[in-house]
Design a protein around this motif. Structure first.
Motif, PDB file in Angstrom:
ATOM      1  N   LYS A  66       0.865  -1.181   0.000  1.00  0.00           N
ATOM      2  CA  LYS A  66       0.000   0.000   0.000  1.00  0.00           C
ATOM      3  C   LYS A  66       0.903   1.233   0.000  1.00  0.00           C
ATOM      4  CE  LYS A  66      -3.670  -0.073   2.487  1.00  0.00           C
ATOM      5  NZ  LYS A  66      -4.609  -0.111   3.642  1.00  0.00           N
ATOM      6  N   THR A  67       0.602   2.181  -0.885  1.00  0.00           N
ATOM      7  CA  THR A  67       1.358   3.428  -0.957  1.00  0.00           C
ATOM      8  C   THR A  67       0.525   4.548  -0.357  1.00  0.00           C
ATOM      9  OG1 THR A  67       2.572   2.723  -2.930  1.00  0.00           O
ATOM     10  CG2 THR A  67       2.502   5.086  -2.470  1.00  0.00           C
ATOM     11  N   ILE A  68       1.111   5.237   0.596  1.00  0.00           N
ATOM     12  CA  ILE A  68       0.463   6.367   1.254  1.00  0.00           C
ATOM     13  C   ILE A  68       1.416   7.552   1.186  1.00  0.00           C
ATOM     14  CG2 ILE A  68      -0.574   7.227   3.382  1.00  0.00           C
ATOM     15  CD1 ILE A  68      -1.061   4.330   4.192  1.00  0.00           C
ATOM     16  N   GLU A  69       0.982   8.587   0.480  1.00  0.00           N
ATOM     17  CA  GLU A  69       1.821   9.763   0.248  1.00  0.00           C
ATOM     18  C   GLU A  69       3.142   9.337  -0.394  1.00  0.00           C
ATOM     19  OE1 GLU A  69       2.062  11.860   3.944  1.00  0.00           O
ATOM     20  OE2 GLU A  69      -0.069  12.435   3.906  1.00  0.00           O
ATOM     21  N   ASP A  70       4.271   9.565   0.273  1.00  0.00           N
ATOM     22  CA  ASP A  70       5.578   9.274  -0.333  1.00  0.00           C
ATOM     23  C   ASP A  70       6.138   7.914   0.056  1.00  0.00           C
ATOM     24  OD1 ASP A  70       5.565  11.792  -1.504  1.00  0.00           O
ATOM     25  OD2 ASP A  70       6.582  12.721   0.201  1.00  0.00           O
ATOM     26  N   PHE A  71       5.360   7.094   0.752  1.00  0.00           N
ATOM     27  CA  PHE A  71       5.908   5.862   1.302  1.00  0.00           C
ATOM     28  C   PHE A  71       5.086   4.648   0.877  1.00  0.00           C
ATOM     29  CE2 PHE A  71       7.037   9.369   4.043  1.00  0.00           C
ATOM     30  CZ  PHE A  71       8.412   9.206   4.188  1.00  0.00           C
ATOM     31  N   THR A  72       5.797   3.542   0.634  1.00  0.00           N
ATOM     32  CA  THR A  72       5.150   2.279   0.281  1.00  0.00           C
ATOM     33  C   THR A  72       5.406   1.277   1.394  1.00  0.00           C
ATOM     34  OG1 THR A  72       5.379   2.658  -2.095  1.00  0.00           O
ATOM     35  CG2 THR A  72       5.041   0.389  -1.386  1.00  0.00           C
ATOM     36  N   TYR A  73       4.343   0.634   1.836  1.00  0.00           N
ATOM     37  CA  TYR A  73       4.409  -0.355   2.906  1.00  0.00           C
ATOM     38  C   TYR A  73       4.088  -1.720   2.301  1.00  0.00           C
ATOM     39  CZ  TYR A  73       4.265   3.905   5.633  1.00  0.00           C
ATOM     40  OH  TYR A  73       4.553   5.146   6.138  1.00  0.00           O
ATOM     41  N   THR A  74       5.010  -2.670   2.460  1.00  0.00           N
ATOM     42  CA  THR A  74       4.894  -3.980   1.821  1.00  0.00           C
ATOM     43  C   THR A  74       4.925  -5.084   2.875  1.00  0.00           C
ATOM     44  OG1 THR A  74       6.086  -3.123  -0.111  1.00  0.00           O
ATOM     45  CG2 THR A  74       5.851  -5.513   0.062  1.00  0.00           C
ATOM     46  N   LEU A  75       4.004  -6.029   2.748  1.00  0.00           N
ATOM     47  CA  LEU A  75       3.934  -7.166   3.656  1.00  0.00           C
ATOM     48  C   LEU A  75       4.075  -8.457   2.863  1.00  0.00           C
ATOM     49  CD1 LEU A  75       3.341  -8.167   6.588  1.00  0.00           C
ATOM     50  CD2 LEU A  75       0.946  -8.370   5.879  1.00  0.00           C
ATOM     51  N   GLN A  76       5.015  -9.307   3.262  1.00  0.00           N
ATOM     52  CA  GLN A  76       5.208 -10.624   2.645  1.00  0.00           C
ATOM     53  C   GLN A  76       4.876 -11.693   3.677  1.00  0.00           C
ATOM     54  OE1 GLN A  76       6.876 -12.026  -0.653  1.00  0.00           O
ATOM     55  NE2 GLN A  76       5.471 -13.460   0.367  1.00  0.00           N
ATOM     56  N   TYR A  77       3.822 -12.469   3.403  1.00  0.00           N
ATOM     57  CA  TYR A  77       3.507 -13.628   4.237  1.00  0.00           C
ATOM     58  C   TYR A  77       4.441 -14.759   3.841  1.00  0.00           C
ATOM     59  CZ  TYR A  77       0.954 -17.750   5.881  1.00  0.00           C
ATOM     60  OH  TYR A  77       0.612 -18.942   6.470  1.00  0.00           O
ATOM     61  N   LYS A  78       5.038 -15.451   4.846  1.00  0.00           N
ATOM     62  CA  LYS A  78       6.031 -16.480   4.565  1.00  0.00           C
ATOM     63  C   LYS A  78       5.556 -17.827   5.110  1.00  0.00           C
ATOM     64  CE  LYS A  78       9.390 -14.100   6.493  1.00  0.00           C
ATOM     65  NZ  LYS A  78      10.724 -13.576   6.874  1.00  0.00           N
ATOM     66  N   PRO A  79       5.022 -18.684   4.246  1.00  0.00           N
ATOM     67  CA  PRO A  79       4.618 -20.016   4.687  1.00  0.00           C
ATOM     68  C   PRO A  79       5.807 -20.775   5.279  1.00  0.00           C
ATOM     69  CG  PRO A  79       3.830 -19.553   2.458  1.00  0.00           C
ATOM     70  CD  PRO A  79       4.787 -18.466   2.812  1.00  0.00           C
ATOM     71  N   LEU A  80       5.520 -21.751   6.114  1.00  0.00           N
ATOM     72  CA  LEU A  80       6.588 -22.518   6.750  1.00  0.00           C
ATOM     73  C   LEU A  80       7.442 -23.251   5.721  1.00  0.00           C
ATOM     74  CD1 LEU A  80       4.765 -23.976   9.884  1.00  0.00           C
ATOM     75  CD2 LEU A  80       5.943 -21.787   9.596  1.00  0.00           C
ATOM     76  N   GLU A  81       6.808 -23.739   4.645  1.00  0.00           N
ATOM     77  CA  GLU A  81       7.560 -24.404   3.583  1.00  0.00           C
ATOM     78  C   GLU A  81       8.567 -23.446   2.951  1.00  0.00           C
ATOM     79  OE1 GLU A  81       3.671 -26.520   4.039  1.00  0.00           O
ATOM     80  OE2 GLU A  81       4.324 -24.435   3.936  1.00  0.00           O
ATOM     81  N   TYR A  82       8.154 -22.215   2.771  1.00  0.00           N
ATOM     82  CA  TYR A  82       9.024 -21.185   2.203  1.00  0.00           C
ATOM     83  C   TYR A  82      10.257 -20.978   3.081  1.00  0.00           C
ATOM     84  CZ  TYR A  82      10.423 -16.385   0.901  1.00  0.00           C
ATOM     85  OH  TYR A  82      11.128 -15.271   0.533  1.00  0.00           O
ATOM     86  N   LEU A  83      10.037 -20.854   4.385  1.00  0.00           N
ATOM     87  CA  LEU A  83      11.151 -20.663   5.310  1.00  0.00           C
ATOM     88  C   LEU A  83      12.104 -21.848   5.285  1.00  0.00           C
ATOM     89  CD1 LEU A  83       9.101 -19.217   8.282  1.00  0.00           C
ATOM     90  CD2 LEU A  83      10.829 -17.964   7.009  1.00  0.00           C
ATOM     91  N   ALA A  84      11.530 -23.043   5.239  1.00  0.00           N
ATOM     92  CA  ALA A  84      12.363 -24.251   5.206  1.00  0.00           C
ATOM     93  C   ALA A  84      13.201 -24.296   3.932  1.00  0.00           C
ATOM     94  CB  ALA A  84      11.476 -25.489   5.307  1.00  0.00           C
ATOM     95  N   LEU A  85      12.601 -23.958   2.794  1.00  0.00           N
ATOM     96  CA  LEU A  85      13.330 -23.980   1.524  1.00  0.00           C
ATOM     97  C   LEU A  85      14.434 -22.925   1.503  1.00  0.00           C
ATOM     98  CD1 LEU A  85      10.364 -24.455  -0.978  1.00  0.00           C
ATOM     99  CD2 LEU A  85      12.018 -26.169  -0.219  1.00  0.00           C
ATOM    100  N   MET A  86      14.173 -21.775   2.093  1.00  0.00           N
ATOM    101  CA  MET A  86      15.187 -20.726   2.143  1.00  0.00           C
ATOM    102  C   MET A  86      16.358 -21.134   3.032  1.00  0.00           C
ATOM    103  SD  MET A  86      14.223 -18.392   0.088  1.00  0.00           S
ATOM    104  CE  MET A  86      15.193 -16.952   0.499  1.00  0.00           C
ATOM    105  N   GLU A  87      16.094 -21.954   4.029  1.00  0.00           N
ATOM    106  CA  GLU A  87      17.180 -22.447   4.880  1.00  0.00           C
ATOM    107  C   GLU A  87      17.970 -23.549   4.172  1.00  0.00           C
ATOM    108  OE1 GLU A  87      17.880 -24.935   9.017  1.00  0.00           O
ATOM    109  OE2 GLU A  87      16.065 -23.724   8.802  1.00  0.00           O
ATOM    110  N   LEU A  88      17.269 -24.476   3.536  1.00  0.00           N
ATOM    111  CA  LEU A  88      17.932 -25.610   2.905  1.00  0.00           C
ATOM    112  C   LEU A  88      18.686 -25.230   1.640  1.00  0.00           C
ATOM    113  CD1 LEU A  88      15.078 -28.220   3.395  1.00  0.00           C
ATOM    114  CD2 LEU A  88      17.284 -28.182   4.569  1.00  0.00           C
ATOM    115  N   LYS A  89      18.110 -24.312   0.858  1.00  0.00           N
ATOM    116  CA  LYS A  89      18.767 -23.803  -0.349  1.00  0.00           C
ATOM    117  C   LYS A  89      19.236 -24.934  -1.269  1.00  0.00           C
ATOM    118  CE  LYS A  89      20.402 -19.259   1.128  1.00  0.00           C
ATOM    119  NZ  LYS A  89      19.482 -19.082   2.250  1.00  0.00           N
ATOM    120  N   LYS A  90      18.321 -25.837  -1.579  1.00  0.00           N
ATOM    121  CA  LYS A  90      18.635 -26.944  -2.479  1.00  0.00           C
ATOM    122  C   LYS A  90      17.490 -27.122  -3.469  1.00  0.00           C
ATOM    123  CE  LYS A  90      19.293 -30.234   0.513  1.00  0.00           C
ATOM    124  NZ  LYS A  90      19.694 -31.553   1.077  1.00  0.00           N
ATOM    125  N   ASP A  91      17.827 -27.600  -4.658  1.00  0.00           N
ATOM    126  CA  ASP A  91      16.809 -27.818  -5.684  1.00  0.00           C
ATOM    127  C   ASP A  91      16.186 -29.207  -5.592  1.00  0.00           C
ATOM    128  OD1 ASP A  91      17.158 -25.291  -6.737  1.00  0.00           O
ATOM    129  OD2 ASP A  91      18.735 -25.939  -8.109  1.00  0.00           O
TER     130      ASP A  91
END
Length: 222
Positions: A66-91
């Motif tokens: 959401k952009t309000i005046e000069d600033f943009t506020y961004t929210l990223q929801y991170k599923p548990l699978e996402y966190l696990a994949l970012m830790e493991l860093k494997k294909d």
């Protein structure tokens, strides 16, 4: 020390990215098969790198802004699978390996929150009145902002249980925060409430809708 290392790892997740990976159809662990039809209501199945990209793609609704005046506020929801994949860093990941890593994060629900402004220059120096005000902003973002963040999860309003300000030393026109809130058993829209006090924006609401995180794909494992 363990908690500090965990916070530093989560901060790294906010800016880490996967390199390009082959498509799901080419994956050796893909159990769908080109000739086997998939039910219309079946979740999509993606390789680890593609899953991460899916979560970070704003078109899929787990990342909202959401952009309000000069600033943009961004929210990223991170599923548990996402966190696990970012830790493991494997294909290529074994099913039990993924499940075990997911368990490390199961005590909270996680988000990345970012405040950004257009142009160059450090965010904390935007609309700055004095040098003292600059150091007050650093103090606030580091230690006081946590109390001004809530997660509205259905009928529950949750306090921020995990907070880390990712300090950027330089000219980055943004500030990034790793957030964790207690998990809930029910499936609801999830709204981050932030009572913004630095730039005078006031009350900010960012919502990840139920329909978006219900369509999460599955991770293809070996």
């Amino acid at each position: 020390m363990k908690k500090i290392n965990f916070l530093l790892f989560l901060a790294g997740i906010a800016i880490a990215y996967f390199s390009c990976t082959p498509s799901a159809a080419e994956a050796p662990g893909n159990q769908l098969g080109a000739s086997i039809p998939k039910p219309a209501d079946a979740p999509e199945m993606l390789l680890p790198g593609d899953y991460v990209s899916w979560v970070e793609d704003m078109q899929n609704g787990l990342k909202v802004e959401k952009t309000i005046e000069d600033f943009t506020y961004t929210l990223q929801y991170k599923p548990l699978e996402y966190l696990a994949l970012m830790e493991l860093k494997k294909d290529s990941i074994l099913t039990n390996e993924l499940e075990k890593t997911i368990d490390n994060y199961s005590d909270l629900q996680y988000y990345t929150f970012r405040i950004s402004a257009p142009g160059e220059g450090e965010l904390l120096k935007k609309k700055l009145g004095s040098t003292n005000e600059y150091y007050h902003r650093i103090q606030y973002y580091s230690f006081e902002m946590q109390k001004d963040l809530k997660l509205i999860d259905g009928k529950d309003t949750l306090d921020c249980a995990l907070f880390h300000f990712e300090r950027v030393y330089g000219l980055a026109p943004y500030a990034t925060f790793v957030l964790g809130f207690p998990p809930t058993e029910s499936m609801n829209n999830k709204t981050l409430f932030y009572n913004e006090k630095v730039f005078g924006t006031g009350k900010i609401y960012l919502t990840v809708q139920l329909k978006n995180y219900k369509k999460l794909p599955l991770v293809i494992t070996s």
